[in-house]
Each structure stands twice: as C-alpha cells, then as structure tokens.
Design a protein around this motif. Structure first.
Motif, PDB file in Angstrom:
ATOM      1  N   GLU A  84       0.825  -1.213   0.000  1.00 21.00           N
ATOM      2  CA  GLU A  84       0.000   0.000   0.000  1.00 21.00           C
ATOM      3  C   GLU A  84       0.857   1.260   0.000  1.00 21.00           C
ATOM      4  O   GLU A  84       0.589   2.215  -0.745  1.00 21.00           O
ATOM      5  CB  GLU A  84      -0.923  -0.011   1.215  1.00 21.00           C
ATOM      6  CG  GLU A  84      -1.830   1.207   1.307  1.00 21.00           C
ATOM      7  CD  GLU A  84      -2.604   1.247   2.606  1.00 21.00           C
ATOM      8  OE1 GLU A  84      -3.250   2.280   2.882  1.00 21.00           O
ATOM      9  OE2 GLU A  84      -2.557   0.249   3.355  1.00 21.00           O
ATOM     10  N   MET A  85       1.893   1.279   0.824  1.00 18.45           N
ATOM     11  CA  MET A  85       2.764   2.460   0.886  1.00 18.45           C
ATOM     12  C   MET A  85       3.489   2.674  -0.443  1.00 18.45           C
ATOM     13  O   MET A  85       3.677   3.807  -0.892  1.00 18.45           O
ATOM     14  CB  MET A  85       3.797   2.295   2.005  1.00 18.45           C
ATOM     15  CG  MET A  85       3.216   2.273   3.408  1.00 18.45           C
ATOM     16  SD  MET A  85       2.302   3.769   3.851  1.00 18.45           S
ATOM     17  CE  MET A  85       0.610   3.173   3.655  1.00 18.45           C
ATOM     18  N   GLY A  86       3.878   1.576  -1.095  1.00 22.88           N
ATOM     19  CA  GLY A  86       4.530   1.689  -2.395  1.00 22.88           C
ATOM     20  C   GLY A  86       3.627   2.311  -3.437  1.00 22.88           C
ATOM     21  O   GLY A  86       4.043   3.167  -4.227  1.00 22.88           O
ATOM     22  N   LYS A  87       2.349   1.895  -3.436  1.00 21.17           N
ATOM     23  CA  LYS A  87       1.390   2.448  -4.402  1.00 21.17           C
ATOM     24  C   LYS A  87       1.131   3.928  -4.146  1.00 21.17           C
ATOM     25  O   LYS A  87       1.029   4.720  -5.093  1.00 21.17           O
ATOM     26  CB  LYS A  87       0.083   1.664  -4.317  1.00 21.17           C
ATOM     27  CG  LYS A  87       0.189   0.244  -4.862  1.00 21.17           C
ATOM     28  CD  LYS A  87      -1.150  -0.490  -4.752  1.00 21.17           C
ATOM     29  CE  LYS A  87      -1.040  -1.894  -5.333  1.00 21.17           C
ATOM     30  NZ  LYS A  87      -2.324  -2.641  -5.198  1.00 21.17           N
ATOM     31  N   LYS A  88       1.019   4.310  -2.894  1.00 20.05           N
ATOM     32  CA  LYS A  88       0.803   5.726  -2.571  1.00 20.05           C
ATOM     33  C   LYS A  88       2.005   6.562  -2.993  1.00 20.05           C
ATOM     34  O   LYS A  88       1.856   7.673  -3.525  1.00 20.05           O
ATOM     35  CB  LYS A  88       0.541   5.885  -1.076  1.00 20.05           C
ATOM     36  CG  LYS A  88      -0.827   5.381  -0.641  1.00 20.05           C
ATOM     37  CD  LYS A  88      -1.078   5.663   0.829  1.00 20.05           C
ATOM     38  CE  LYS A  88      -2.490   5.229   1.229  1.00 20.05           C
ATOM     39  NZ  LYS A  88      -2.776   5.512   2.647  1.00 20.05           N
ATOM     40  N   GLY A  89       3.205   6.041  -2.741  1.00 17.68           N
ATOM     41  CA  GLY A  89       4.403   6.748  -3.174  1.00 17.68           C
ATOM     42  C   GLY A  89       4.456   6.883  -4.691  1.00 17.68           C
ATOM     43  O   GLY A  89       4.815   7.947  -5.223  1.00 17.68           O
ATOM     44  N   ASP A  90       4.087   5.802  -5.418  1.00 14.13           N
ATOM     45  CA  ASP A  90       4.099   5.837  -6.881  1.00 14.13           C
ATOM     46  C   ASP A  90       3.121   6.878  -7.415  1.00 14.13           C
ATOM     47  O   ASP A  90       3.408   7.569  -8.410  1.00 14.13           O
ATOM     48  CB  ASP A  90       3.735   4.456  -7.437  1.00 14.13           C
ATOM     49  CG  ASP A  90       4.824   3.426  -7.180  1.00 14.13           C
ATOM     50  OD1 ASP A  90       5.950   3.839  -6.847  1.00 14.13           O
ATOM     51  OD2 ASP A  90       4.537   2.227  -7.299  1.00 14.13           O
TER      52      ASP A  90
END
Length: 478
Positions: A84-90
């Motif tokens: 989830e954090m990776g997607k938000k960062g992307d």
C-alpha cells in the motif's frame, strides 16, 4: 503658426511613443509576473508531491526493513501495508513527474532536467527492488541504502527547483533557506563532534548506539551541506559568496571529513585490538581448561594407584615402622611421575592428620625425595582442610598464593597453584585416608599474560607479591 503646430505634433508624438512604451512595459511585466506566478505554482505543486512521495517511501523503507529482518517475506502481516505504501508513493511520483515536465517546458533549465533524470533512475531501482522484499532476495542494508538514496535525490530535485534565478529570489533564498540550513548544519555537526569527543575521552571504541546516532546526525549534516554547495558556481552567486563557499568547503567539508575518517579508523583499530584480545582470552581459557583437565586426570590416577592405596590403608591399620616397603613404593611412584610430567614442582601425600608422608620436589631438572624431619604437618592449611572434606573423585583448586615452608613465606617468592583430591579407601570414611596434592609451576604462559624469562619472572613476582607477603606471613600456620 505653422512652427507652433509642428512643435505640438512633435511633442504629442513623443508623448504617444512614451505612452506606448509604458503600456508595452506594463503588459510585458504583467505577462512576466503571470509566467512567474505560474512557475511558482508549478514549483509548489512539484515540491508538495515530492515531499509526499518521500514521506510514503520513508514508511515503505521501514516496513521493508522490518519484513527483511523477520525473514517472513510476503507472508509477513506487514506485507500488505508495504504494498500500500509503495502504491501511494508511486501515485505521488507520477504527479511530481508531471509538474517537473511542465516546469522544464517553461524554464528550459537543462541542469534541472539532468537532476530529474538522475532521480528517476534511482526511483527505477527502487521499483525494481520491491519484489525482492517478498522473496527475501535483498539484504536489509542494501534495501535501506537504496530507498534512502532515492529519497535524497527527491529532496535534491525539490531544492534545485527553488534555487534563486534573480536578485530578489536570491535575497529571499539567503534569508529563508540558506541561513537555516547553515544553522542546522552547525547544530548537528556540533552534536556529532560532542559524541566523538566523549568517545575519545572514554578511551573506548564507538559503540553501536553511538555509531547509529553519528550516522543520523551525519545524514542531516550532509543534507544541509548539499543546500549550501548548490550555490557554488551559480550565475547569481557573487564573487564574495563564491569565495566564502569555497573556504567553507575546504575547512569544513574536506578537513573535517579527513579528521573524521582518521578518528573512525582509530576506533576501528581499537575495536579490532579488543576483538583480538578477546579471542586470545578465549583461546587461553580453553588451553587452561585442557591443562587443568590433564592435571585432574593425573591426580585421580595417582590417588587411585594400588601402591598409594596400600600405603593409605596401612597407615590406618598398622604402625608406620611396618610400612617401609609401601612408603618406598609411593616415593618411587611420585619420583618417576614427577620426572615424566615435569610440571609439578611438588607432589605430596598427606595422611588423615595433615602430615606429609610422601613428598617429591622437582626443580625443573631433577626430582628430590623429601624424608624425615623435613616432612611437615599441614593440618591447619586451608587447602588441606578444604580438599580433605571433598567426596571421592572431586578436585580441589586453590587460589594462587605464595609458597610457605616451615610456616614462613619462601624467599625468593614462589607463586604456587595447588590441585588436590581426597584419598578414599573402600569401606573407610571419605576423610580418613588423607589427600594427594600437586604444587604447579606458575611461570608458564597459561598462568601469565605472556611468558617471561626466569630472571624477569623473579623480579615481576617480587613486585607483584610484595604487598601481600606480610598478609600471607601473618596467616601462615606451622
């Protein structure tokens, strides 16, 4: 009349030209302000998305490190949060890239475009490494370094976008950005210096906790330092500012870094020396334990030898004058044993009253059998009292002290280490047959930090034992 009219027309034309020029300047300034406002708006949007991306990626970095530390991979309960954090960062990165492209279209600043491409390269490495978290194909340190580098490049791009382009921006930048950065740099460089100074004063190498603090402070210092060095070589930087930055870079960045490397190298050498000493202690401990095991085996073998058992039994049941054969047998046993082993300066058998019945001294070359009135009673000596009470098969190890002969400390001082075991005869009380005791040489490397020549050992022993000599003499028993 014609002349006046011509003059009026000329003046009117000049005024019209001035008016047109002023209008043009006003329109151009409005356009520039509008363009500048648009540029600032894009920069603010870019900075906001870069900050948000860095924030989500920092959380992603921590989750990834925790997952790698647990070795649970995609089965970790934290893994969905990591995704989830990776997607938000992307999502924030996509927006940041959009505004970065818009800013380049306006400014055509190729240095900015170069920094943008370098950041996107680091971001690509981050995306490529994410699946490795699930499989555990990347080390914890590698993951942390990779994500931290990406975040630092994001901050570099953000900061570069706000580098001043004109005098007004320069003044604003110096007051609102540069001064706080220099102050923050000095603050955390001072904290690092305090930690290093305290560690040097303690004489100990850097602990893991201290190193982690220094790394954190150094990260903050490096970020602030980058902001200062961004001014170097810029077209708006004055000559005085350029010289000040170069001086700062030389005195702080190069000299301080050089000294810092020397301090850490010295700490590393100290730590390696401690590790080497620790390994030496472990090795010496193992050697000494093996040494004591061999001595214990020797002692138990002697205490259970048939000749000794015959003498001990005879002393309980017969008169001493009737035991000449048994005494001679044990004397020869001890003599041969002493000559063979060459590490026992004294081998004795003490009967149940503490009286020395058989004693063989060894001077390093030749064993010497002690007989008659030279044999002493040791019933009051602590090693006899302690060892004679032990169960069969147990070994007594004395503290290291000075040898006593006839109740007096032997001169020159002779450090002695004693090992004893009770002599037990089947059907008799455990304390009824006395003890066998070894006096051991202590001028060997197993007893000392290092081996000393005999002449040096004698002086060393004298210095080390002079303080306790009187105490031992005071407590000596005849």
């Amino acid at each position: 009349m014609t002349t006046l009219k011509s003059q009026i027309v000329l003046v009117s034309s000049i005024l019209l030209c001035i008016l047109i020029t002023l209008v043009g300047i006003t329109i151009n300034r409005v356009f520039e302000d509008k363009t500048l406002a648009k540029e600032y708006g894009i920069k603010n949007q870019l900075a906001g998305h870069l900050n948000a991306a860095a924030g989500w990626q920092a959380i992603e970095r921590g989750l990834g490190a925790t997952i790698l530390g647990s070795a649970e991979g995609d089965t970790s309960p934290l893994f969905p949060k990591f995704i989830e954090m990776g997607k938000k960062g992307d999502s924030e990165v996509i927006q940041a890239k959009h505004y970065a492209d818009k800013l380049f279209a306006i400014t055509q600043n190729h240095s900015f475009d170069d920094k943008l491409n370098k950041w996107l390269e680091k971001y690509g490495l981050l995306k490529f490494s994410r699946p490795k978290i699930a499989r555990g194909d990347i080390s914890k340190n590698e993951w942390i370094n990779l994500t931290t580098t990406n975040i630092n490049y994001e901050f570099n791009l953000r900061n570069f976008a706000f580098i001043p382009q004109n005098k007004q921006e320069k003044i604003l930048y110096l007051n609102s950005v540069l001064r706080p950065k220099v102050a923050r740099l000095c603050e955390f460089a001072g904290l690092e210096r305090a930690l290093v100074g305290n560690t040097i004063a303690s004489g100990e190498p850097f602990s893991a906790e201290t190193l982690n603090k220094i790394k954190r402070y150094r990260s903050i210092v490096d970020q602030s330092l980058d902001q200062v060095l961004l001014l170097k070589g810029q077209p708006f930087t004055s000559n005085d500012m350029e010289r000040a930055i170069l001086t700062f870079e030389t005195e702080f960045f190069q000299s301080f870094q050089s000294l810092r490397r020397k301090v850490f190298a010295a700490s590393q050498e100290h730590e390696e020396a401690i590790k080497a000493a620790f390994m030496q202690i472990i090795t010496s401990k193992a050697s000494f334990q093996n040494y004591l095991t061999r001595i214990s085996t020797d002692l138990l073998n002697l205490s259970n030898h048939p000749s000794l058992m015959s003498l001990a039994n005879g002393l309980i049941e017969k008169e001493e004058v009737q035991l000449t054969v048994e005494l001679n047998a044990v004397e020869k046993l001890f003599e041969k044993f002493s000559q063979l082993k060459k590490v026992y300066i004294q081998i004795r058998y003490l009967d149940q009253t503490g009286q020395e019945r058989v004693r063989v001294d060894f001077d390093g070359d030749t064993p010497n059998i002690i007989r008659g009135q030279q044999l002493q009673n040791k019933r009051h000596r602590y090693y006899f009292q302690d060892s004679s009470q032990l169960p069969r098969g147990e070994i007594y190890f004395s503290p290291l002290d000075l040898n006593l002969e006839q109740g007096k400390v032997e001169i020159p001082f002779q450090p002695v280490f004693r090992v004893a075991t009770p002599v037990v005869i089947d059907g008799k009380k455990a304390t009824g047959a006395g003890i066998v005791i070894f006096n051991l040489l202590t001028d060997i490397s197993l007893f000392l930090h290092k081996a000393y020549p005999k002449n040096k050992l004698s002086r060393r022993a004298t210095l080390c034992t002079k303080i306790i000599c009187n105490k031992l003499s005071a407590h000596a028993e005849p």
